[in-house]
Structures are given as structure tokens and as C-alpha cells.
Write a protein that holds these residues in place. Structure first.
Motif, short mmCIF file in Angstrom:
data_model
loop_
_atom_site.label_atom_id
_atom_site.label_comp_id
_atom_site.label_asym_id
_atom_site.label_seq_id
_atom_site.Cartn_x
_atom_site.Cartn_y
_atom_site.Cartn_z
N LYS A 29 10.22 148.82 -19.42
CA LYS A 29 11.60 149.31 -19.36
C LYS A 29 12.40 148.51 -18.34
N TYR A 30 11.79 148.14 -17.22
CA TYR A 30 12.49 147.36 -16.20
C TYR A 30 12.79 145.94 -16.69
N VAL A 31 11.82 145.30 -17.32
CA VAL A 31 12.00 143.93 -17.78
C VAL A 31 13.03 143.85 -18.90
N THR A 32 13.14 144.86 -19.72
CA THR A 32 14.10 144.84 -20.83
C THR A 32 15.46 145.41 -20.43
N SER A 33 15.65 145.76 -19.18
CA SER A 33 16.93 146.34 -18.75
C SER A 33 17.97 145.25 -18.51
N GLU A 34 19.24 145.62 -18.59
CA GLU A 34 20.33 144.68 -18.34
C GLU A 34 20.37 144.25 -16.88
N ASN A 35 19.97 145.14 -15.99
CA ASN A 35 19.96 144.81 -14.56
C ASN A 35 19.01 143.65 -14.28
N PHE A 36 17.82 143.70 -14.86
CA PHE A 36 16.84 142.63 -14.67
C PHE A 36 17.36 141.33 -15.27
N LYS A 37 17.97 141.42 -16.44
CA LYS A 37 18.50 140.23 -17.11
C LYS A 37 19.57 139.58 -16.26
N SER A 38 20.48 140.37 -15.69
CA SER A 38 21.54 139.79 -14.88
C SER A 38 20.98 139.19 -13.58
N GLN A 39 19.97 139.81 -12.99
CA GLN A 39 19.37 139.26 -11.78
C GLN A 39 18.72 137.90 -12.06
N VAL A 40 18.00 137.80 -13.17
CA VAL A 40 17.33 136.54 -13.52
C VAL A 40 18.36 135.46 -13.82
N MET A 41 19.40 135.81 -14.58
CA MET A 41 20.42 134.81 -14.92
C MET A 41 21.15 134.32 -13.67
N ASN A 42 21.47 135.22 -12.75
CA ASN A 42 22.14 134.81 -11.51
C ASN A 42 21.25 133.89 -10.68
N GLU A 43 19.97 134.19 -10.63
CA GLU A 43 19.04 133.34 -9.88
C GLU A 43 18.93 131.96 -10.50
N ILE A 44 18.80 131.91 -11.82
CA ILE A 44 18.67 130.62 -12.52
C ILE A 44 19.95 129.80 -12.39
N LEU A 45 21.08 130.44 -12.64
CA LEU A 45 22.35 129.70 -12.55
C LEU A 45 22.62 129.22 -11.13
N GLY A 46 22.25 130.01 -10.14
CA GLY A 46 22.42 129.57 -8.75
C GLY A 46 21.60 128.34 -8.45
N ASN A 47 20.35 128.32 -8.93
CA ASN A 47 19.49 127.16 -8.70
C ASN A 47 20.00 125.93 -9.45
N VAL A 48 20.45 126.12 -10.68
CA VAL A 48 20.92 124.99 -11.49
C VAL A 48 22.21 124.42 -10.90
N GLN A 49 23.13 125.29 -10.50
CA GLN A 49 24.39 124.81 -9.94
C GLN A 49 24.17 124.09 -8.61
N GLY A 50 23.19 124.54 -7.85
CA GLY A 50 22.89 123.87 -6.60
C GLY A 50 22.29 122.49 -6.79
N ALA A 51 21.50 122.32 -7.83
CA ALA A 51 20.81 121.05 -8.06
C ALA A 51 21.61 120.10 -8.94
N LEU A 52 22.54 120.61 -9.73
CA LEU A 52 23.25 119.79 -10.71
C LEU A 52 24.05 118.65 -10.09
N PRO A 53 24.86 118.85 -9.07
CA PRO A 53 25.61 117.71 -8.52
C PRO A 53 24.70 116.61 -7.99
N LYS A 54 23.61 116.96 -7.38
CA LYS A 54 22.68 115.96 -6.85
C LYS A 54 22.05 115.16 -7.97
N VAL A 55 21.71 115.81 -9.05
CA VAL A 55 21.07 115.13 -10.18
C VAL A 55 22.05 114.20 -10.85
N LEU A 56 23.27 114.65 -11.07
CA LEU A 56 24.24 113.81 -11.76
C LEU A 56 24.61 112.58 -10.93
#
Length: 74
Positions: A29-56
Motif C-alpha cells: 500500500k505504501y509503495v503504490t501510494s501517490e505520496n511514495f511516487k512523488s517522493q521518488v520522482m522529486n529525488e530522481i529529478l533533483g539528482n538529474v537536474q544537479g548532474a545535467l549541467p555538468k554532463v552537458l
């Protein structure tokens, strides 16, 4: 005596199965909740946005060559 041991083991076994089933249900129930989904997406997007300018900056070349090597002699 054996009957008492078998009854205790049966009760312990039932409690283990019940607790594992409840834990699996709560975890699902926790893994399929919207709260978990938003936490994971925020973590992933934060990591990608932090690394993207350096990579480009390191990967994009100033000039490129032909896309396919030409083996035909002119």
C-alpha cells in the motif's frame, strides 16, 4: 508433552505468517501510494537536474564530423 510443543510451534508459526502478511500488505500500500511516487520522482529529478549541467558541459562538442564514415574514394 509433544502436544504442548506442537501447539506452541503452531501458534508461533501462525503469528509469523500473520505478521509477514500484514507487513507485505502495508508495504504494498505504501509503495503504490501517490505520496511514495512523488517522493521518488522529486529525488530522481533533483539528482538529474544537479548532474545535467555538468554532463552537458563535458559532452557536447564544438564541431562534429560526418554522421557516417565515407568509404567511397572521390
Amino acid at each position: 508433552m509433544f502436544q504442548k510443543i506442537a501447539n506452541v510451534l503452531s501458534i508461533v508459526s501462525f503469528l509469523m505468517v500473520a505478521s509477514m502478511s500484514a507487513g507485505a500488505y502495508i508495504g504494498y500500500k505504501y509503495v503504490t501510494s501517490e505520496n511514495f511516487k512523488s517522493q521518488v520522482m522529486n529525488e530522481i529529478l533533483g539528482n538529474v537536474q544537479g548532474a545535467l549541467p555538468k554532463v552537458l558541459d563535458n559532452v557536447i562538442p564544438e564541431a562534429t564530423g560526418p554522421s557516417i564514415p565515407s568509404f567511397i574514394k572521390k
